[in-house]
Scaffold this motif. Sequence first.
Motif, PDB file in Angstrom:
ATOM      1  N   PHE A  82       0.851  -1.189   0.000  1.00  0.00           N
ATOM      2  CA  PHE A  82       0.000   0.000   0.000  1.00  0.00           C
ATOM      3  C   PHE A  82       0.887   1.240   0.000  1.00  0.00           C
ATOM      4  CE2 PHE A  82      -3.961  -2.103   0.259  1.00  0.00           C
ATOM      5  CZ  PHE A  82      -3.794  -3.217   1.045  1.00  0.00           C
ATOM      6  N   PRO A  83       0.363   2.348  -0.509  1.00  0.00           N
ATOM      7  CA  PRO A  83       1.187   3.563  -0.615  1.00  0.00           C
ATOM      8  C   PRO A  83       1.817   3.957   0.715  1.00  0.00           C
ATOM      9  CG  PRO A  83      -0.855   3.839  -1.834  1.00  0.00           C
ATOM     10  CD  PRO A  83      -0.975   2.536  -1.096  1.00  0.00           C
ATOM     11  N   GLY A  84       3.114   4.206   0.680  1.00  0.00           N
ATOM     12  CA  GLY A  84       3.830   4.657   1.864  1.00  0.00           C
ATOM     13  C   GLY A  84       4.144   3.575   2.871  1.00  0.00           C
ATOM     14  N   LYS A  85       3.840   2.325   2.540  1.00  0.00           N
ATOM     15  CA  LYS A  85       4.075   1.211   3.463  1.00  0.00           C
ATOM     16  C   LYS A  85       5.095   0.239   2.879  1.00  0.00           C
ATOM     17  CE  LYS A  85       0.732   2.727   6.100  1.00  0.00           C
ATOM     18  NZ  LYS A  85       1.017   3.374   7.410  1.00  0.00           N
ATOM     19  N   GLY A  86       5.639  -0.610   3.733  1.00  0.00           N
ATOM     20  CA  GLY A  86       6.514  -1.653   3.248  1.00  0.00           C
ATOM     21  C   GLY A  86       5.714  -2.788   2.627  1.00  0.00           C
ATOM     22  N   PRO A  87       6.316  -3.536   1.706  1.00  0.00           N
ATOM     23  CA  PRO A  87       5.604  -4.677   1.101  1.00  0.00           C
ATOM     24  C   PRO A  87       5.305  -5.736   2.158  1.00  0.00           C
ATOM     25  CG  PRO A  87       7.575  -4.091  -0.152  1.00  0.00           C
ATOM     26  CD  PRO A  87       7.649  -3.352   1.146  1.00  0.00           C
ATOM     27  N   ALA A  88       4.154  -6.371   2.022  1.00  0.00           N
ATOM     28  CA  ALA A  88       3.755  -7.447   2.918  1.00  0.00           C
ATOM     29  C   ALA A  88       3.670  -8.744   2.134  1.00  0.00           C
ATOM     30  CB  ALA A  88       2.412  -7.129   3.570  1.00  0.00           C
ATOM     31  N   LEU A  89       4.265  -9.790   2.691  1.00  0.00           N
ATOM     32  CA  LEU A  89       4.205 -11.098   2.040  1.00  0.00           C
ATOM     33  C   LEU A  89       2.764 -11.583   2.011  1.00  0.00           C
ATOM     34  CD1 LEU A  89       5.698 -13.529   0.834  1.00  0.00           C
ATOM     35  CD2 LEU A  89       6.003 -14.383   3.169  1.00  0.00           C
TER      36      LEU A  89
END
Lengths: 112, 115
Positions: B39-46
């Motif tokens: 999501f914008p401004g967040k780290g990638p989530a597995l």
Amino acid sequence: SQTIHQWPATLVQPVGSPLSLECTVEGTSNPNLYWYRQAAGRGLQLLFYSVGIGQISSEVPQNLSASRPQDRQFILSSKKLLLSDSGFYLCAWSVKVTYEQYFGPGTRLTVT
Amino acid sequence: QQQVKQSPQSLIVQKGGIPIINCAYENTAFDYFPWYQQFPGKGPALLIAIRPDVSEKKEGRFTISFNKSAKQFSLHIMDSQPGDSATYFCAASTSQNTGFQKLVFGTGTRLLVSP
């Protein structure tokens, strides 16, 4: 459970200034640690990884360096920032001999 | 040979539709294929991952289809919702028996699910 922290969340720095970004992981021991950079609208580029304290491998020669002074602490540094260093910096961790990598919340760096 | 090619670059579907994102690779040594949601401004989530010994894996509304002979894998999102609007990255990795996993990422697909 494991958690990963990055700080600061955002940073605006002038060209030529130094940089220090910090990443810490909780709830696990002896993790593999990674630094990635994500340019706007692009994929993730692996910058550095570490399999243990003091062990750093660089993937891309550049203006940045990394250090791992403690088991669960990973630091990204620069002596003199360039405009091209702007981006979203992500720290990640994984358990050895497993494949899953988990990312932190990231640091948005703007070099002006 | 280390690249993972991802398509499309962007995708718009209506709520309830089934977006499909595709990735292709060349390196036959890759043995782990994850998908990340960002999501914008967040780290990638597995989100979900697959090994080459299976052709399909489902977790909730998310399904990975894997075609080893074609060296392709894809993400399907069933009954997509506006909350699924995000950027999705495929990746591939090989451990090379070193205990270290180097992920090679695709360039991402920006998904918009309209209400």
